[in-house]
Motif scaffolding. Structure first.
Motif, PDB file in Angstrom:
ATOM      1  N   LYS A 112       0.834  -1.197   0.000  1.00  0.00           N
ATOM      2  CA  LYS A 112       0.000   0.000   0.000  1.00  0.00           C
ATOM      3  C   LYS A 112       0.875   1.257   0.000  1.00  0.00           C
ATOM      4  CE  LYS A 112      -3.680   2.112   2.660  1.00  0.00           C
ATOM      5  NZ  LYS A 112      -4.450   2.085   3.886  1.00  0.00           N
ATOM      6  N   ASN A 113       0.512   2.231  -0.833  1.00  0.00           N
ATOM      7  CA  ASN A 113       1.202   3.531  -0.917  1.00  0.00           C
ATOM      8  C   ASN A 113       2.630   3.431  -1.458  1.00  0.00           C
ATOM      9  OD1 ASN A 113      -1.148   4.398   0.253  1.00  0.00           O
ATOM     10  ND2 ASN A 113      -0.222   5.096   2.140  1.00  0.00           N
ATOM     11  N   SER A 114       2.948   2.402  -2.253  1.00  0.00           N
ATOM     12  CA  SER A 114       4.307   2.291  -2.796  1.00  0.00           C
ATOM     13  C   SER A 114       4.477   3.063  -4.098  1.00  0.00           C
ATOM     14  CB  SER A 114       4.682   0.821  -3.022  1.00  0.00           C
ATOM     15  OG  SER A 114       3.811   0.216  -3.959  1.00  0.00           O
ATOM     16  N   GLY A 115       3.403   3.694  -4.548  1.00  0.00           N
ATOM     17  CA  GLY A 115       3.488   4.493  -5.758  1.00  0.00           C
ATOM     18  C   GLY A 115       2.551   5.677  -5.695  1.00  0.00           C
ATOM     19  N   VAL A 116       2.732   6.583  -6.646  1.00  0.00           N
ATOM     20  CA  VAL A 116       1.908   7.777  -6.767  1.00  0.00           C
ATOM     21  C   VAL A 116       1.336   7.791  -8.179  1.00  0.00           C
ATOM     22  CG1 VAL A 116       1.926  10.304  -6.785  1.00  0.00           C
ATOM     23  CG2 VAL A 116       3.314   9.064  -5.121  1.00  0.00           C
ATOM     24  N   GLU A 117       0.033   7.989  -8.267  1.00  0.00           N
ATOM     25  CA  GLU A 117      -0.623   8.057  -9.569  1.00  0.00           C
ATOM     26  C   GLU A 117      -1.101   9.478  -9.813  1.00  0.00           C
ATOM     27  OE1 GLU A 117      -3.196   4.827 -11.407  1.00  0.00           O
ATOM     28  OE2 GLU A 117      -4.687   6.223 -10.595  1.00  0.00           O
ATOM     29  N   LEU A 118      -0.651  10.069 -10.922  1.00  0.00           N
ATOM     30  CA  LEU A 118      -1.084  11.396 -11.334  1.00  0.00           C
ATOM     31  C   LEU A 118      -2.200  11.223 -12.352  1.00  0.00           C
ATOM     32  CD1 LEU A 118       2.394  13.089 -11.995  1.00  0.00           C
ATOM     33  CD2 LEU A 118       1.160  12.886  -9.831  1.00  0.00           C
ATOM     34  N   VAL A 119      -3.313  11.926 -12.149  1.00  0.00           N
ATOM     35  CA  VAL A 119      -4.454  11.804 -13.068  1.00  0.00           C
ATOM     36  C   VAL A 119      -4.806  13.192 -13.586  1.00  0.00           C
ATOM     37  CG1 VAL A 119      -6.840  11.064 -13.344  1.00  0.00           C
ATOM     38  CG2 VAL A 119      -5.337   9.820 -11.791  1.00  0.00           C
ATOM     39  N   PHE A 120      -4.795  13.317 -14.911  1.00  0.00           N
ATOM     40  CA  PHE A 120      -5.172  14.570 -15.559  1.00  0.00           C
ATOM     41  C   PHE A 120      -6.666  14.541 -15.849  1.00  0.00           C
ATOM     42  CE2 PHE A 120      -0.750  13.847 -16.645  1.00  0.00           C
ATOM     43  CZ  PHE A 120      -0.191  15.075 -16.353  1.00  0.00           C
ATOM     44  N   PRO A 132      -9.674   9.385 -18.018  1.00  0.00           N
ATOM     45  CA  PRO A 132      -8.386  10.053 -17.790  1.00  0.00           C
ATOM     46  C   PRO A 132      -7.230   9.056 -17.845  1.00  0.00           C
ATOM     47  CG  PRO A 132      -9.979  10.639 -16.096  1.00  0.00           C
ATOM     48  CD  PRO A 132     -10.584   9.526 -16.905  1.00  0.00           C
ATOM     49  N   LEU A 133      -6.135   9.470 -18.440  1.00  0.00           N
ATOM     50  CA  LEU A 133      -4.942   8.637 -18.516  1.00  0.00           C
ATOM     51  C   LEU A 133      -4.050   8.947 -17.327  1.00  0.00           C
ATOM     52  CD1 LEU A 133      -3.032   6.709 -20.100  1.00  0.00           C
ATOM     53  CD2 LEU A 133      -2.067   8.765 -21.137  1.00  0.00           C
ATOM     54  N   PRO A 134      -3.858   7.973 -16.441  1.00  0.00           N
ATOM     55  CA  PRO A 134      -2.978   8.226 -15.298  1.00  0.00           C
ATOM     56  C   PRO A 134      -1.513   8.001 -15.664  1.00  0.00           C
ATOM     57  CG  PRO A 134      -3.953   6.061 -15.099  1.00  0.00           C
ATOM     58  CD  PRO A 134      -4.529   6.686 -16.346  1.00  0.00           C
TER      59      PRO A 134
END
Length: 145
Positions: free
Chosen positions: A92-100, A110-112
């Motif tokens: 859990k929380n090992s990455g960050v997803e940016l969503v436009f 949306p493409l993350p």
């Protein structure tokens, strides 16, 4: 030099070269992702080529780049969106997803863009996510001081 001694010399050189390549990251083992905290993620990050990503504690971000093939390409405009923690192989929380965001009339999803955590000594970096067997593509975001 006899044939056998030339063979041994070349075999030794190949082993040394393989060790150098593995220790330099070319074909080396991937660093395991680990869980991140909001304090570790918030701030401004810079990648190769000068692209910057600013991540805020209210789960918003801004970026002056667009996704290229395996990297962020700096562009003249700033784009914004939301971010969230995701599990990218380190729990859990090992990455960050940016969503436009996309316009509602565009009728698109949306493409993350995903970044996986990477521990480098005492420093935590974000690496553009590749695939489960090789999560880090090699494109690294480093947190600005």
């Amino acid at each position: 030099m006899t044939f056998l001694s030339r063979f041994r010399y070349r075999a030794s050189a190949a082993v040394v070269l393989a060790g150098v390549l593995m220790s330099s990251g070319c074909g080396g083992a991937q660093k395991s992702p680990r869980a991140l905290t909001a304090d570790e993620v918030t701030g401004t990050w810079t990648g190769e080529g000068g692209a910057t990503v600013s991540i805020s504690g209210d789960h918003r971000f801004s970026v002056d780049a667009q996704l290229g093939t395996g990297f962020l390409e700096k562009v003249g405009q700033t784009r914004t969106g939301s971010w969230k923690f995701v599990d990218l192989g380190g729990g859990k929380n090992s990455g960050v997803e940016l969503v436009f965001p996309v316009a509602a009339e565009a009728n698109k999803t949306p493409l993350p863009i995903d970044f996986v955590s990477q521990q480098d000594g005492t420093e935590v970096n974000l690496c553009l996510y590749g695939e489960p067997d090789k999560p880090c593509t090699g494109y690294i975001l480093r947190r600005n001081a």
